[in-house]
Write a protein that holds these residues in place. Sequence first.
Motif, PDB file in Angstrom:
ATOM      1  N   VAL A 181       0.855  -1.205   0.000  1.00 28.34           N
ATOM      2  CA  VAL A 181       0.000   0.000   0.000  1.00 28.34           C
ATOM      3  C   VAL A 181       0.880   1.239   0.000  1.00 28.34           C
ATOM      4  CG1 VAL A 181      -2.403  -0.274   0.704  1.00 28.34           C
ATOM      5  CG2 VAL A 181      -0.623  -0.825   2.334  1.00 28.34           C
ATOM      6  N   ILE A 204       5.252  -4.690   3.672  1.00 22.67           N
ATOM      7  CA  ILE A 204       6.401  -4.933   4.542  1.00 22.67           C
ATOM      8  C   ILE A 204       6.648  -3.726   5.460  1.00 22.67           C
ATOM      9  CG2 ILE A 204       7.642  -6.639   3.132  1.00 22.67           C
ATOM     10  CD1 ILE A 204       9.242  -4.302   1.907  1.00 22.67           C
ATOM     11  N   ASN A 205       5.999  -2.614   5.111  1.00 22.84           N
ATOM     12  CA  ASN A 205       6.160  -1.401   5.898  1.00 22.84           C
ATOM     13  C   ASN A 205       4.898  -1.188   6.748  1.00 22.84           C
ATOM     14  OD1 ASN A 205       6.336   1.210   6.818  1.00 22.84           O
ATOM     15  ND2 ASN A 205       7.022   2.062   4.875  1.00 22.84           N
ATOM     16  N   ALA A 238       2.956  -4.059  -5.421  1.00 23.44           N
ATOM     17  CA  ALA A 238       4.294  -3.911  -4.823  1.00 23.44           C
ATOM     18  C   ALA A 238       5.335  -4.161  -5.920  1.00 23.44           C
ATOM     19  CB  ALA A 238       4.445  -4.862  -3.652  1.00 23.44           C
ATOM     20  N   ALA A 260       1.470  -3.267 -10.067  1.00 20.18           N
ATOM     21  CA  ALA A 260       2.877  -3.701 -10.120  1.00 20.18           C
ATOM     22  C   ALA A 260       3.317  -4.010 -11.549  1.00 20.18           C
ATOM     23  CB  ALA A 260       3.070  -4.937  -9.243  1.00 20.18           C
ATOM     24  N   GLY A 290       0.117   6.374 -15.330  1.00 20.32           N
ATOM     25  CA  GLY A 290       1.220   7.275 -14.939  1.00 20.32           C
ATOM     26  C   GLY A 290       2.031   7.729 -16.136  1.00 20.32           C
TER      27      GLY A 290
HETATM   28  N1  LIG Z   1       4.179   5.151  -9.306  1.00 20.53           N
HETATM   29  C1  LIG Z   1       3.647   4.988 -10.506  1.00 20.53           C
HETATM   30  O1  LIG Z   1       3.066   5.928 -11.085  1.00 20.53           O
HETATM   31  C2  LIG Z   1       3.710   3.662 -11.166  1.00 20.53           C
HETATM   32  C3  LIG Z   1       4.048   2.526 -10.458  1.00 20.53           C
HETATM   33  N2  LIG Z   1       4.022   1.312 -11.071  1.00 20.53           N
HETATM   34  C4  LIG Z   1       4.375   0.104 -10.333  1.00 20.53           C
HETATM   35  O2  LIG Z   1       3.463  -0.068  -9.245  1.00 20.53           O
HETATM   36  C5  LIG Z   1       4.131  -0.666  -8.135  1.00 20.53           C
HETATM   37  C6  LIG Z   1       4.006   0.230  -6.907  1.00 20.53           C
HETATM   38  O3  LIG Z   1       4.580   1.493  -7.195  1.00 20.53           O
HETATM   39  P1  LIG Z   1       4.556   2.698  -6.144  1.00 20.53           P
HETATM   40  O4  LIG Z   1       3.271   2.705  -5.419  1.00 20.53           O
HETATM   41  O5  LIG Z   1       4.985   3.891  -6.880  1.00 20.53           O
HETATM   42  O6  LIG Z   1       5.733   2.241  -5.188  1.00 20.53           O
HETATM   43  P2  LIG Z   1       5.873   2.436  -3.618  1.00 20.53           P
HETATM   44  O7  LIG Z   1       7.282   2.158  -3.294  1.00 20.53           O
HETATM   45  O8  LIG Z   1       5.285   3.715  -3.168  1.00 20.53           O
HETATM   46  O9  LIG Z   1       4.943   1.266  -3.052  1.00 20.53           O
HETATM   47  C7  LIG Z   1       5.288  -0.075  -3.042  1.00 20.53           C
HETATM   48  C8  LIG Z   1       4.869  -0.637  -1.711  1.00 20.53           C
HETATM   49  O10 LIG Z   1       5.065  -2.045  -1.733  1.00 20.53           O
HETATM   50  C9  LIG Z   1       5.588  -2.446  -0.477  1.00 20.53           C
HETATM   51  N3  LIG Z   1       6.242  -3.739  -0.642  1.00 20.53           N
HETATM   52  C10 LIG Z   1       7.461  -4.032  -1.172  1.00 20.53           C
HETATM   53  N4  LIG Z   1       7.681  -5.361  -1.156  1.00 20.53           N
HETATM   54  C11 LIG Z   1       6.541  -5.912  -0.626  1.00 20.53           C
HETATM   55  C12 LIG Z   1       6.148  -7.248  -0.374  1.00 20.53           C
HETATM   56  N5  LIG Z   1       6.923  -8.293  -0.628  1.00 20.53           N
HETATM   57  N6  LIG Z   1       4.914  -7.454   0.158  1.00 20.53           N
HETATM   58  C13 LIG Z   1       4.096  -6.412   0.437  1.00 20.53           C
HETATM   59  N7  LIG Z   1       4.441  -5.133   0.228  1.00 20.53           N
HETATM   60  C14 LIG Z   1       5.641  -4.881  -0.304  1.00 20.53           C
HETATM   61  C15 LIG Z   1       6.495  -1.306  -0.069  1.00 20.53           C
HETATM   62  O11 LIG Z   1       6.751  -1.303   1.303  1.00 20.53           O
HETATM   63  C16 LIG Z   1       5.679  -0.102  -0.542  1.00 20.53           C
HETATM   64  O12 LIG Z   1       4.810   0.369   0.473  1.00 20.53           O
HETATM   65  C17 LIG Z   1       5.586  -0.889  -8.604  1.00 20.53           C
HETATM   66  O13 LIG Z   1       5.706  -2.170  -9.149  1.00 20.53           O
HETATM   67  C18 LIG Z   1       5.761   0.152  -9.704  1.00 20.53           C
HETATM   68  O14 LIG Z   1       6.770  -0.183 -10.622  1.00 20.53           O
HETATM   69  C19 LIG Z   1       3.664   1.164 -12.386  1.00 20.53           C
HETATM   70  C20 LIG Z   1       3.314   2.254 -13.113  1.00 20.53           C
HETATM   71  C21 LIG Z   1       3.366   3.593 -12.585  1.00 20.53           C
END
Ligand SMILES: NC(=O)C1=CN([C@@H]2O[C@H](COP(=O)(O)OP(=O)(O)OC[C@H]3O[C@@H](n4cnc5c(N)ncnc54)[C@H](O)[C@@H]3O)[C@@H](O)[C@H]2O)C=CC1
Length: 364
Positions: A181, A204-205, A238, A260, A290
């Motif tokens: 999340v 994990i956080n 994630a 993801a 995005g």
């Molecule tokens: N930020 C964006 O606009 C975009 C993001 N994505 C993808 O979406 C996913 C999430 O991106 P964001 O929200 O920006 O990243 P973020 O870093 O804000 O969120 C990822 C979350 O996943 C958690 N996490 C990591 N490993 C985990 C596990 N094994 N089990 C449960 N939780 C875990 C982290 O603690 C973190 O809270 C990534 O794969 C990213 O590449 C894809 C397109 C655009």
Amino acid sequence: MEIFKYMETYDYEQLVFCQDKTSGLKAIIAIHDTTLGPALGGTRMWNYATEEEAIEDALRLAKGMTYKNAAAGLNLGGGKTVIIGDPLKDKNEEMFRAFGRFIQGLNGRYITAEDVGTTVEDMDLIHEETNYVTGISEAFGSSGNPSPVTAYGVYVGMKAAAKEAFGSDSLEGKTVAVQGVGNVAYTLCEFLHKEGAKLIVADINQASVDRAVNAFGAVQVSVDEIYSQDADIFAPCALGAIINDNTIPQLKAKVIAGSANNQLKDTKHGDLIHEMGIAYAPDYVINSGGVINVADELYGYNHDRAMKRVAGIYDKIERIFEISKRDGIPTYVAADRLAEERIARVGKSRSQFLQNGKHIISGR
Ligand SMILES: NC(=O)C1=CN([C@@H]2O[C@H](COP(=O)(O)OP(=O)(O)OC[C@H]3O[C@@H](n4cnc5c(N)ncnc54)[C@H](O)[C@@H]3O)[C@@H](O)[C@H]2O)C=CC1
Ligand SMILES: CC(C)CC(=O)C(=O)O
């Protein structure tokens, strides 16, 4: 890993290693394919266990961007960067400025943005050194943080997938198990909560979990338990490769729809969930909001124009399910076909010579 062999197999153009001793920068820029235009893809900062793991992630993510940008109808190729390091401990101003200079050195072949572990503030530092960066502060006329827009795209794409699986796109009363999340998923949870969905979350956080529990009444489960929840929809938000041999037998959800990147560990896992009748919204289509949003900056950012295009993710997911049923193929194959056909079509029309800039013999 035999790097050149790997690059040749999947037809990568370029892999750039960037090192700056003063700031501790260790970055890898992977450019997969620039047939459609400059490679656009975010910068991920992550504490990789090995350099090989980092290279592999950069390469896999860059290829995903080629397909994402093509399927989204953008005139952009695919690239991605990984910075090796802990985003909570290892960042400094010089690091992102040094990285910005490396991007500038690529002279527009690669344009960056945020990804896991990087923020608008980091992009602003890169912007001190290069214009080839999007998702910087809105004060610069930019689109800002892409995550909320990505979340909106995932939300509408999830509705289209729900329609396919349940006959209605309403998410009211549906239970959604959200893995991770962070930036994207928090806003996704906001949309889902507003529509009356029930949320189960794991991260994990603990602070991220607490935020979702307090704001949306989400139920917390451990990171290992998230797959086996009695949920209608599983939303991986994630990291990648989470649909694999270990997790598939645990899944009870009829829909997989999340933000993801690279959700399938391997293509065989896409085949398997298809055979199980799970409605899978291909990752790089449902999470393209995005990049659609930041790409709009290249025309002079217009929020309404960008959001209208992002809302189109609903129709695109519907179309992918249609192709999947018509041709009897998994949805990930249907999405790949859409992307590959566009790259082939546009690449072919580009082969017609057009004099660009100076006349070819003017320098003589
Ligand atoms: N930020 C964006 O606009 C975009 C993001 N994505 C993808 O979406 C996913 C999430 O991106 P964001 O929200 O920006 O990243 P973020 O870093 O804000 O969120 C990822 C979350 O996943 C958690 N996490 C990591 N490993 C985990 C596990 N094994 N089990 C449960 N939780 C875990 C982290 O603690 C973190 O809270 C990534 O794969 C990213 O590449 C894809 C397109 C655009
Ligand atoms: C975060 C986006 C703006 C670009 C990207 O890297 C992605 O869609 O994965």
